[in-house]
Design a protein around this motif. Structure first.
Motif, mmCIF file in Angstrom:
data_model
loop_
_atom_site.group_PDB
_atom_site.id
_atom_site.type_symbol
_atom_site.label_atom_id
_atom_site.label_comp_id
_atom_site.label_asym_id
_atom_site.label_seq_id
_atom_site.Cartn_x
_atom_site.Cartn_y
_atom_site.Cartn_z
ATOM 1 N N GLY B 419 46.199 43.261 46.346
ATOM 2 C CA GLY B 419 45.166 42.348 46.842
ATOM 3 C C GLY B 419 44.664 41.403 45.764
ATOM 4 O O GLY B 419 43.641 40.744 45.931
ATOM 5 N N GLY B 420 45.385 41.336 44.661
ATOM 6 C CA GLY B 420 44.951 40.505 43.547
ATOM 7 C C GLY B 420 45.661 39.169 43.485
ATOM 8 O O GLY B 420 46.281 38.726 44.461
ATOM 9 N N THR B 421 45.560 38.538 42.333
ATOM 10 C CA THR B 421 46.102 37.194 42.142
ATOM 11 C C THR B 421 47.028 37.165 40.933
ATOM 12 O O THR B 421 46.862 37.943 39.993
ATOM 13 N N CYS B 422 47.986 36.245 40.971
ATOM 14 C CA CYS B 422 48.976 36.124 39.889
ATOM 15 C C CYS B 422 48.362 35.589 38.607
ATOM 16 O O CYS B 422 48.970 35.695 37.548
ATOM 17 N N LEU B 436 53.310 31.666 43.340
ATOM 18 C CA LEU B 436 52.296 31.061 44.210
ATOM 19 C C LEU B 436 52.569 31.383 45.678
ATOM 20 O O LEU B 436 51.663 31.750 46.438
ATOM 21 N N GLU B 439 51.843 34.942 46.614
ATOM 22 C CA GLU B 439 50.415 35.214 46.762
ATOM 23 C C GLU B 439 49.820 34.549 47.994
ATOM 24 O O GLU B 439 49.037 35.166 48.716
ATOM 25 N N HIS B 440 50.171 33.290 48.223
ATOM 26 C CA HIS B 440 49.448 32.520 49.243
ATOM 27 C C HIS B 440 50.238 32.266 50.528
ATOM 28 O O HIS B 440 49.662 31.757 51.495
ATOM 29 N N GLU B 442 51.984 30.973 53.640
ATOM 30 C CA GLU B 442 51.957 29.712 54.380
ATOM 31 C C GLU B 442 50.906 28.724 53.846
ATOM 32 O O GLU B 442 51.055 27.503 53.999
ATOM 33 N N ALA B 443 49.866 29.263 53.204
ATOM 34 C CA ALA B 443 48.819 28.357 52.687
ATOM 35 C C ALA B 443 49.379 27.381 51.656
ATOM 36 O O ALA B 443 48.826 26.296 51.464
ATOM 37 N N SER B 445 51.904 25.636 51.967
ATOM 38 C CA SER B 445 52.318 24.402 52.654
ATOM 39 C C SER B 445 51.126 23.454 52.823
ATOM 40 O O SER B 445 51.287 22.238 52.789
ATOM 41 N N LEU B 446 49.926 24.013 52.980
ATOM 42 C CA LEU B 446 48.738 23.154 53.040
ATOM 43 C C LEU B 446 48.461 22.509 51.694
ATOM 44 O O LEU B 446 48.050 21.346 51.624
ATOM 45 N N MET B 447 48.648 23.294 50.622
ATOM 46 C CA MET B 447 48.460 22.706 49.286
ATOM 47 C C MET B 447 49.424 21.532 49.117
ATOM 48 O O MET B 447 49.066 20.480 48.598
#
Lengths: 468, 468
Positions: B419-422, B436, B439-440, B442-443, B445-447
């Motif tokens: 549940g953490g981040t890279c 990235l 971690e994220h 489908e999000a 694609s928004l970035m």
């Protein structure tokens, strides 16, 4: 300019084929009854309501996704709805379309006590969450007054009385589940307390007022309930004395949890409404959180500062009952206002300025209230430089509404000229769109570019934040 | 996968016509010398450097705007540069182009003591700002270790030891001046402490690593220097004991200003480097800010928690000299590491997990370090769940680099699975791009949609955050 709806074009009818598809999907949970539609198009204030063509009661992210996909295929507008307690016409269906009511998505999905976080569906209200947390020793502090849904609070970047210590929704949302305008489900953020991984999509959706996507789940920070809480009240002869007390308190780094200003008009209203006998003077309400020794120290430090600026009768208490009575009075300010002028409608508005300009901004605003022959008590989350006023308007007096609108215009432009913002916490909705450009200038074009990129057909709550 | 540059295509030459125009604009402040270019293409770590074709030393927002407009007209890449202390290859000119060095934009533009804010040009470093503030009783708390520029810290969403109390750059930037990819100057945010007016462009640029625009000015929150500061050190027999102390401290709401974990390897290195005689054991360093009574109470509360979890020799002090010595030792951790293996290069990496998973994540990571036959001391901003390790790599041993890369991959994927981040604070640069998506999802694609909307020609620091 703020008192006029941003769009009054006749709403295009939502196609019957879409209504039929939504009926197939939701059955009884798709309503086109006039009463339900009216109730979903009108918020708490005087802003004109615009009913949607249909109201879809969703129960899951997947259902929201299906609804959005159906609406997107017809290019039909979508208005997300939590509890309808917003204040700038956020939920008005200016272009018709489908309201997605998220109130049945009211499950607390997880509470991680060790990590001080939780995950909720968008329809959970802040009081419901705190009730749920009661036995955990944790709480969620953001408190905008109304028992709003956490989805709505996220979408409007809500804050309230505790923000001076705990921040706003901006600081307290760790991550989101969002259905995008094209019907994808994305997850932003995560459970880590901080991250430097990629663009901050979470903060982009916080405060986007449903114009970029539908928020369906929220990961929130939680806090341990403080060992001790004390509350205090102090009256001042002058508004400057009260504001200077606030400035020095903040500068001294005293970690005050709440610091609220009521002007003499608002204090009079509260005294009458809540049957209290404080002087009808500019008054500060405080709350302190910490250890027993800590809240005592904080209370005494603030008492010393207040007395330096002419504060009198500084009284503090740790008694739960007395604290509750006191803060209930503060929370009832809106209703207390209405009691000052029976039959009047209340129009609440807010601005926020750098704290050094707060006294000047409030005093000029009060002078202008008198000159405009209006009744408009003032209450402020003054630790943040944020204050509200409620115009009390006779619905049968169009001139009074006009004078209030003109006053609001001047107050907002004054706040912007002082380095402040046209709204500290109520949001833009459609009521404050005319001020966005004045505040942000060329940056508004970037907002528009982002809106167009994420919602090219402009179906997500059209006519809010940015002109339709 | 993280050890390889994301793009190694030969850089297209920057057109001579552009170089000539920039020379006309900047004279001697446009450099194409090999030494200057090399220095501007390589950050503090082992990541391969990619020199830009030219370095432009800007002195004002208007100059940055003119440089960006010239580059945009040639579709030539732009890499903003502060102090070059980033850690994931952020400043490598993967596609060649022009580096804009902002270090000469080093003016503190205003300090508003009453409002606890200031405005600085992007090249002002955090130490320079605090030196400037010395007589005001205020300070800026964010401290990533290096004396980075505030523009760079904003662009990378930096944090550091104080973040557990004061937040990261995300929470401490009020507003920005940004030159967009098409050469417009926009102002985001403002001086109000909070605002609900429009999309949060400020947070979109914080952490965007120069890929959406060039940050030229920053409005920052400031804090009053606490009346009292105390520091403490405590050793533990086990890492779990140390981490459990952290969890209970945070849960208890003790407003600790810093809480740092050094594992026994790192502690040994620090003891040797800084000539200290603490046990070579998992160790917590604390700092407390508050009133005199407050820091005493905090220190004692934490001492009690630590002793419950097997902490020994809890020693606290308010003496400035001793505190400085202690924290200098912590700040020298990177150099102390390098002392463990003379001739080695240090590769620093970081992840961040929910605090409940921290002990597990660190222990598995340490087991994997041993199994991979690596030397990699660990230090963590554990109040946030963030920890770092520095691989000490013999530059003549390509297999060691490969093993470190594989270890880093596993550690990052482990953190994400928990549940953490890279990356908690180092950022993506090009070193962490492969994670990235993990971690994220489908999000991302928004970035990408946002990047394309704001920088359609992909000239802003191409190949960072998102694949080129």
């Amino acid at each position: 300019m703020s008192a006029q709806p941003a769009a009054t074009s006749p709403a295009p009818a939502t196609p019957q084929a879409l209504i039929d598809s939504l009926k197939d999907l939701l059955g009884e949970r798709l309503s086109t009854s006039a009463a339900v539609r009216e109730q979903h198009g009108k918020d708490l204030t005087f802003h004109q309501g615009f009913p949607p063509d249909a109201v879809a009661f969703a129960r899951s992210t997947e259902e929201v996704q299906a609804i959005v996909q159906l609406c997107a295929s017809h290019k039909t507008p979508i208005v997300p709805f939590g509890t309808g307690t917003s204040l700038e016409g956020h939920i008005a269906a200016l272009k018709g379309g489908v309201c997605i009511d998220l109130s049945q998505m009211n499950a607390v999905l997880e509470v991680n006590s060790n990590d001080l976080d939780c995950r909720v569906q968008a329809g959970v209200t802040r009081k419901q969450l705190n009730e749920y947390l009661r036995d955990t020793g944790l709480f969620f502090p953001i408190d905008p007054g109304a028992d709003a849904s956490l989805g709505g609070m996220t979408a409007t970047r809500a804050s309230g009385t505790n923000a001076v210590r705990y921040g706003t929704m901006r600081e307290n949302v760790l991550g989101l589940t969002v259905v995008t305008a094209d019907g994808r489900v994305i997850k932003t953020g995560g459970r880590a307390r901080k991250s430097a991984a990629g663009y901050d999509l979470t903060r982009l959706f916080v405060g986007s007022e449903g114009t970029l996507g539908v928020i369906t789940e929220i990961q929130l920070k939680l806090y341990g309930i403080p060992e001790a809480i004390s509350a205090a009240v102090c009256s001042f002869d002058t508004l400057e004395g009260a504001v200077n007390t606030v400035i020095l308190t903040i500068q001294s780094g005293i970690p005050v949890a709440r610091i609220e200003l009521l002007d003499e008009v608002q204090m009079g209203a509260v005294n009458r409404y809540a049957k209290l006998d404080y002087p009808d003077k500019p008054t500060l309400f405080f709350e302190f959180h910490g250890s027993k020794a800590g809240v005592e120290e904080q209370s005494e430090s603030v008492a010393a500062i207040a007395s330096e600026y002419g504060g009198s009768n500084f009284a503090w208490t740790t008694q739960q009952e007395e604290r509750s009575r006191l803060w209930q009075a503060r929370h009832d300010a809106f209703w207390a206002c209405k009691g000052l002028k029976p039959g009047a409608e209340g129009w609440a508005t807010d601005v926020c300025v750098p704290i050094s300009r707060l006294a000047e901004c409030i005093l000029e605003t009060k002078k202008d209230i008198a000159a405009s022959n209006l009744l408009a008590p003032i209450v402020g989350h003054v630790g943040d430089g944020n204050f509200h006023l409620t115009y009390l308007i006779d619905p049968k007096d169009p001139d009074e509404l006009k004078r209030a609108g003109a006053h609001n215009d001047r107050m907002v432009m004054r706040a912007i000229a002082m380095g402040g913002t046209c709204t500290g916490e109520h949001g833009i909705g459609y009521g404050k769109i005319p001020f966005l450009q004045a505040e942000h200038g060329e940056a508004v074009s970037l907002m528009r570019t982002i809106k167009q990129a994420l919602d090219p057909d402009n179906i997500m709550n059209p006519g809010k934040v940015l002109p339709a």
